[in-house]
Design an enzyme around this catalytic site. Structure first.
Site, PDB file in Angstrom:
ATOM      1  N   TYR A 280       0.893  -1.221   0.087  1.00 27.15           N
ATOM      2  CA  TYR A 280      -0.053  -0.126  -0.011  1.00 27.15           C
ATOM      3  C   TYR A 280       0.892   1.226   0.077  1.00 27.15           C
ATOM      4  O   TYR A 280       1.492   1.726   1.054  1.00 27.15           O
ATOM      5  CB  TYR A 280      -0.929  -0.092   1.123  1.00 27.15           C
ATOM      6  CG  TYR A 280      -2.058   0.919   1.384  1.00 27.15           C
ATOM      7  CD1 TYR A 280      -2.101   1.989   0.229  1.00 27.15           C
ATOM      8  CD2 TYR A 280      -2.787   1.096   2.317  1.00 27.15           C
ATOM      9  CE1 TYR A 280      -3.062   2.897   0.612  1.00 27.15           C
ATOM     10  CE2 TYR A 280      -3.990   1.870   2.375  1.00 27.15           C
ATOM     11  CZ  TYR A 280      -3.855   2.929   1.417  1.00 27.15           C
ATOM     12  OH  TYR A 280      -5.132   3.655   1.632  1.00 27.15           O
TER      13      TYR A 280
ATOM     14  N   LYS B 297      -0.860  -1.199  -4.578  1.00 27.93           N
ATOM     15  CA  LYS B 297      -1.743  -0.024  -4.406  1.00 27.93           C
ATOM     16  C   LYS B 297      -1.377   1.221  -4.620  1.00 27.93           C
ATOM     17  O   LYS B 297      -0.790   1.636  -3.532  1.00 27.93           O
ATOM     18  CB  LYS B 297      -2.652  -0.392  -2.995  1.00 27.93           C
ATOM     19  CG  LYS B 297      -3.956   0.723  -2.960  1.00 27.93           C
ATOM     20  CD  LYS B 297      -4.718   0.478  -1.899  1.00 27.93           C
ATOM     21  CE  LYS B 297      -5.730   1.502  -1.824  1.00 27.93           C
ATOM     22  NZ  LYS B 297      -6.544   1.421  -0.193  1.00 27.93           N
TER      23      LYS B 297
END
Length: 293
Positions: free
Chosen positions: A137, A165
């Protein structure tokens, strides 16, 4: 054929709370259970939208287990495992695996500046103890660390990193710069690596094609987000509805407080998020509610 992990339209629901600020697992199941029928491909609990870092270890494990029960094998359940230390991250990863999660997502947190060496070590330690695929992330604006293509390549080669992400918008990064960045990530990740984008205002601005969209609003308006993701005939109207909500949330003082207000406006019984996140003000709540009408 089983889809690669962390691909498709991935919804990030809030973690609803009862009046005593405990996780409301019944309300969580009510949010998650309908999502597959609206075309959501996977769900991630306990990331930013789910206030993951605000929960204790036993709460974290219970939330994942309830999400897995609610999904009932109809879609993968991923779990955020960000925590204040490497042992805590590892413990959360192990608990996620035991609870039946299909993968974990990690944003590296540190009170002091963190670099590539620390990130490589952290991810490798997690992948040494669990067999789950891991998504990175990347939150440079919030955490002060932006993963390099070299480190991404290293982690794909030496650990079970299967996805990233990436923010769809960053200050000073235009469309051309985003496409260059995505090409670098694609080259570093190699075949089968999932590149996903997050940030609703960017996603609703027709970004470059990627393998996944990661979005909290897909848990609130799943049918509308599916229409935009698949570019169905309903996509133009759905994009307008989603942008209206995204703009109302972005205008508020607390993204988490706004998400909880939006969930309440749709009938989910939830208290405001745990502090230090602030609740939405009365004015913000009215604007969010109006955006959903």
């Amino acid at each position: 054929m089983t889809a690669s992990p962390f691909t498709g339209l991935i919804a990030y629901p809030i973690t609803p709370l009862d009046a005593a600020q405990n996780p409301d697992l019944v309300a969580l199941e009510q949010i998650i259970s309908p999502l597959p029928s609206h075309g959501i491909d996977a769900v991630t609990v306990l990331a930013t939208s789910g206030s993951g870092v605000s929960f204790e270890a036993h709460e974290h494990a219970a939330i994942i287990a309830q999400a897995v029960t609610a999904a009932d094998g109809r879609m993968p359940v991923y779990a955020g495992i960000t925590a204040h230390s490497t042992p805590a991250v590892i413990a959360r990863a192990q608990a996620a695996e035991e609870a039946g999660a299909a993968g974990v997502i990690l944003a590296p947190f540190s009170y002091l500046p963190i670099g590539d060496s620390e990130v490589r070590e952290l991810v490798a330690r997690v992948c040494d103890v669990v067999d789950l695929p891991l998504a990175f992330y990347n939150k440079p604006a919030q955490l002060g660390y932006d993963i390099s293509a070299d480190t991404l390549d290293y982690l794909v080669t030496h650990a079970n990193l299967r996805a990233i992400k990436e923010p769809s918008r960053l200050p000073g990064r235009d469309r051309d710069a985003l496409e260059t960045r995505l090409a670098e990530l694609r080259s570093a990740g190699g075949p089968g690596f999932s590149i996903g984008l997050s940030g609703d205002l960017g996603l609703l601005d027709e970004p470059p094609t990627v393998d996944a969209w990661h979005t909290g609003l897909a848990a609130l308006l799943p049918a509308e987000y599916r229409a935009v993701w698949t570019q169905s005939p309903d996509a133009p109207a759905a994009r307008v509805a989603l942008r209206r909500l995204a703009e109302a949330l972005a205008a508020g003082q607390s993204p988490l407080g706004g998400l909880h207000a939006a969930a309440r406006a749709q009938g989910t019984p939830t208290a405001d998020p745990r502090g230090p996140a602030l609740p939405a003000t009365a004015e913000e709540t009215a604007a969010i509610t109006a955006s959903l009408s």
